[in-house]
Design an enzyme around this catalytic site. Structure first.
Site, PDB file in Angstrom:
ATOM      1  N   THR A  43       0.832  -1.199   0.000  1.00 39.86           N
ATOM      2  CA  THR A  43       0.000   0.000   0.000  1.00 39.86           C
ATOM      3  C   THR A  43       0.870   1.255   0.000  1.00 39.86           C
ATOM      4  O   THR A  43       2.101   1.175   0.034  1.00 39.86           O
ATOM      5  CB  THR A  43      -1.014  -0.036   1.175  1.00 39.86           C
ATOM      6  OG1 THR A  43      -1.969   1.002   0.984  1.00 39.86           O
ATOM      7  CG2 THR A  43      -0.353   0.126   2.525  1.00 39.86           C
ATOM      8  N   LYS A  47       4.042   1.676  -3.383  1.00 43.96           N
ATOM      9  CA  LYS A  47       3.666   0.999  -4.631  1.00 43.96           C
ATOM     10  C   LYS A  47       4.683   1.236  -5.766  1.00 43.96           C
ATOM     11  O   LYS A  47       5.029   0.299  -6.479  1.00 43.96           O
ATOM     12  CB  LYS A  47       2.254   1.410  -5.060  1.00 43.96           C
ATOM     13  CG  LYS A  47       1.166   0.946  -4.069  1.00 43.96           C
ATOM     14  CD  LYS A  47      -0.219   1.411  -4.489  1.00 43.96           C
ATOM     15  CE  LYS A  47      -1.260   1.084  -3.439  1.00 43.96           C
ATOM     16  NZ  LYS A  47      -2.618   1.504  -3.833  1.00 43.96           N
ATOM     17  N   ASP A  84      -5.685  -2.271  -8.415  1.00 43.60           N
ATOM     18  CA  ASP A  84      -6.509  -1.079  -8.169  1.00 43.60           C
ATOM     19  C   ASP A  84      -7.311  -0.711  -9.416  1.00 43.60           C
ATOM     20  O   ASP A  84      -8.478  -0.313  -9.308  1.00 43.60           O
ATOM     21  CB  ASP A  84      -5.639   0.118  -7.752  1.00 43.60           C
ATOM     22  CG  ASP A  84      -5.192   0.036  -6.290  1.00 43.60           C
ATOM     23  OD1 ASP A  84      -5.901  -0.608  -5.491  1.00 43.60           O
ATOM     24  OD2 ASP A  84      -4.136   0.609  -5.959  1.00 43.60           O
TER      25      ASP A  84
END
Ligand code: NAP
Length: 266
Positions: A43, A47, A84
């Site tokens: 996270t 990243k 994501d």
């Protein structure tokens, strides 16, 4: 979420959370080469860094510039990927009740999450993507990064300027990919200027009803927070690590009490 899915799938594994300082990121990634590991979740703010530490970065994650999950192959190679973007697509299309194809989208924010959001919009065939950010140069850089992706018209502008009002007036979707609403109780956009059939999507999911979502619902617009994106991106990663799909409902049930708990703060 992940441990509920491991239990439901009958897999003897555990998802462990570790808050680590930057010098410890490389050793943590290296440790994931051990056979005991299925992979890693990553996270903010690591990243982009993790993308530089794995053996291979898949194409979409390379274009986005962020790895939020890593899978360990049987041979011990680490492959970085990004969930994501597909997670956002699941969440937004659920919120809209239709595909992103042909949509006019206004995205607030130009950070890590906005990169995945804009990439998803461009690759899903959005007609126009407007990026509105507090720091315009960051939004312009984001657009430059995706210059070769998709065919949508695109523009970058300040989050609080007059141009964003124009963009919102014809938008099908307004997406909040800033931290506004999580760290301070306000909305990044004026939902009053959106068309009456527009959808509002807030990546923030704590609090469950963000100021943006509350304002959109008060106006009668379709609106959703980021919880379905969170669940979808986790379920996609779980499938990559284990080969077991269809775990979103288990993960949703596991995370629901936490997301509804007013004591849980980001
Ligand atoms: P980030 O990389 O730190 O980016 C933060 C963004 O918010 C930047 O665009 C920044 O603008 C803007 N911002 C911060 N404070 C602001 C303020 N006071 N006024 C105006 N703009 C402000 O963070 P991120 O990783 O992209 O995450 C953004 C949000 O998405 C977070 O709330 C995160 O929890 C959420 N998220 C949700 C999911 C999900 O699955 N639902 C997944 C990923 C992220 P500047 O460029 O001007 O600094």
């Amino acid at each position: 979420m992940h441990n509920a899915a491991f239990a439901a799938a009958g897999i003897d594994a555990e998802y462990v959370i570790a808050e680590i300082d930057e010098p410890d990121v490389a050793p943590a990634v290296a440790a994931a080469r051990w056979p005991e590991y299925l992979g890693l979740g990553v996270t903010a703010p690591y990243k982009p860094l993790v993308a530089s530490l794995v053996d291979e970065v898949e194409g979409d994650a390379r274009t986005i510039g962020a790895v939020n999950n890593v899978v360990r192959t049987d041979g011990g190679r680490l492959i970085g990927f990004n969930t994501d973007a597909p997670g956002f697509r699941v969440g937004i299309e659920l919120a809209m009740g239709r595909p992103l194809d042909g949509a006019e989208v206004v995205v607030g924010g130009a950070g890590g999450a906005a990169h995945a959001v804009v990439f998803a919009c461009l690759t899903a065939g959005a007609r126009r993507v407007t990026i509105a950010n507090r720091t315009v140069t960051t939004a312009t850089r984001l657009l430059e990064r995706f210059a070769g992706v998709g065919t949508a018209e695109r523009a970058a502008m300040p989050l609080d300027g007059p141009d964003v009002i124009d963009a919102l007036q014809t938008a099908d979707v307004a997406v909040n990919a800033t931290t506004i609403g999580m760290v301070d109780p306000r909305a990044p956009f004026d939902v009053q200027v959106l068309p009456s059939d527009a959808t509002v999507f807030d990546l923030v999911y704590v609090p469950a009803e963000t100021p943006l979502v509350a304002a959109a619902r008060a106006r009668g617009l379709r609106a959703a927070n980021g919880s379905e994106m969170l669940i979808a991106q986790a379920a996609i990663a779980f499938e990559r690590w284990t080969g077991v799909g269809g775990m979103a409902h288990v993960m949703r049930a596991a995370v629901a009490p936490l997301l509804a708990d007013p004591a849980v703060r980001a």
